[in-house]
Design an enzyme around this catalytic site. Structure first.
Site, short mmCIF file in Angstrom:
data_model
loop_
_atom_site.label_atom_id
_atom_site.label_comp_id
_atom_site.label_asym_id
_atom_site.label_seq_id
_atom_site.Cartn_x
_atom_site.Cartn_y
_atom_site.Cartn_z
N ASP A 118 -1.33 0.66 0.88
CA ASP A 118 -2.02 1.97 0.71
C ASP A 118 -3.19 2.04 -0.56
OD1 ASP A 118 0.52 3.08 2.56
OD2 ASP A 118 1.36 4.02 0.10
N ARG A 168 -4.97 -0.21 8.75
CA ARG A 168 -4.83 1.03 8.78
C ARG A 168 -5.75 2.13 8.45
NH1 ARG A 168 -0.63 3.42 4.64
NH2 ARG A 168 0.63 3.09 5.88
#
Ligand SMILES: Cc1cc2nc3c(=O)[nH]c(=O)nc-3n(C[C@H](O)[C@H](O)[C@H](O)COP(=O)(O)OP(=O)(O)OC[C@H]3O[C@@H](n4cnc5c(N)ncnc54)[C@H](O)[C@@H]3O)c2cc1C
Length: 291
Positions: A118, A168
């Site tokens: 992340d 992502r």
């Protein structure tokens, strides 16, 4: 006071519950099973960030190892997402790399071996990418998140494409200054579209992480026009957000992965969801009253 605070936490947890799968690994796996039954894959996140002590970071890492074993033994379709500040990035980059590498090596035994890093606020972004690069030099089953609100991300996307990195792409959830970030939603959306198109055309199985129906529609159209197969990318959404749209995407034959956070450190995550969209508070309230 010490009695009041946990009580307040508890009450807010009922609100956060719509966006958080539970407090332990078993409830997270149960949530993944429910998603899998709908044709949706998952990525599990054990909530926690900004860890300042080695022992605490080691405990976070151990929960990831437990999660990876639980995913394998339950036979569910899920990988994991990890925040490097939970792995001790603020202690030292070497220490965070050690913890990340342990997770990435364990994940390599699973049927979905991928580990997503992340992306957090810009103060830790350079260190996050440095640690990612060092891990990627040895393990290809790891990839970062890039944030379309940052002006530097166009060049990070190009680097990722050139080096075969699986990205992502999200808009970005932190409050960043105008010197480094686009602040108007129209600019963020435009940059997202440009970068997502680039990733769809030349990237490596990108994760298109957004609930924004305008972006989703434009990117579906782009993929159709360019003949980009539905197996070459996946849409990604957050647990509890737009469940109807999630089901529609699957029914239309798109791949969808849902980000499933769990654990007791849900406050920062829940506040980011409420800050980016006030309606999320109403959704949380309505799920309490309808349950
Ligand atoms: C899988 C995933 C992983 C993420 N990982 C990271 C990360 O590592 N780092 C990071 O900084 N951020 C991350 N994010 C958060 C992301 O950066 C955004 O903050 C968040 O997704 C909100 O932006 P959005 O594009 O989804 O939609 P928004 O900008 O919130 O909304 C755009 C429009 O979509 C519609 N919409 C959105 N949500 C809803 C809803 N619940 N119901 C109805 N309509 C809705 C509305 O029309 C709204 O105006 C992640 C997001 C996802 C989905």
């Amino acid at each position: 006071m010490s009695r009041v605070l946990p009580a307040v936490q508890r009450n807010f947890y009922f609100l956060a519950r719509r966006f958080v799968a539970g407090e332990d690994v078993a409830s997270a796996i149960a949530a993944v099973r429910r998603l899998n039954a709908l044709g949706i894959s998952a990525t599990l996140d054990f909530l926690g960030e900004d860890v300042l002590e080695r022992d605490a970071a080691a405990r976070q890492r151990d929960v990831y190892l437990e999660m990876l074993d639980a995913i394998a033994s339950a036979g569910v379709n899920s990988n994991v997402s990890v925040k490097l500040t939970a792995m001790g990035l603020l202690v030292s980059e070497d220490f965070a790399l050690e913890n990340l590498s342990t997770i990435v090596e364990r994940a390599a035994r699973n049927s979905d071996p991928f580990v997503r890093i992340d992306m957090e606020g810009s103060p830790v972004l350079p260190a996050t990418l440095r640690v990612f690069r060092r891990a990627f030099a040895h393990h290809k089953n790891v990839g970062p998140v890039l944030q379309a609100y940052l002006k530097r991300t166009a060049s990070d996307v190009d680097d990722a494409i050139d080096s075969g990195v699986r990205v992502r792409l999200c808009k970005g959830a932190y409050n960043e200054p105008p010197e480094i970030a686009y602040r108007r939603m129209s600019e963020i959306r435009a940059n997202y579209l440009t970068l997502a198109r680039r990733l769809l055309e030349r990237g490596h199985y990108p994760g298109i992480a957004t609930h924004d129906h305008r972006l989703i529609a434009a990117l579906k159209q782009f993929a159709r026009d360019r003949g980009i197969g539905r197996d070459r990318f996946e849409f990604q959404m957050l647990y509890g957000c737009r469940p109807r749209v999630q089901r529609e995407l699957v029914a239309q034959g798109y791949r969808l992965r849902v980000y499933v956070p769990f654990g007791t450190h849900w406050a920062g995550y829940f506040y980011r969801r409420v800050l980016e969209r006030r309606e999320n508070l109403f959704f949380a309230l309505s799920s309490i009253f309808s349950s």
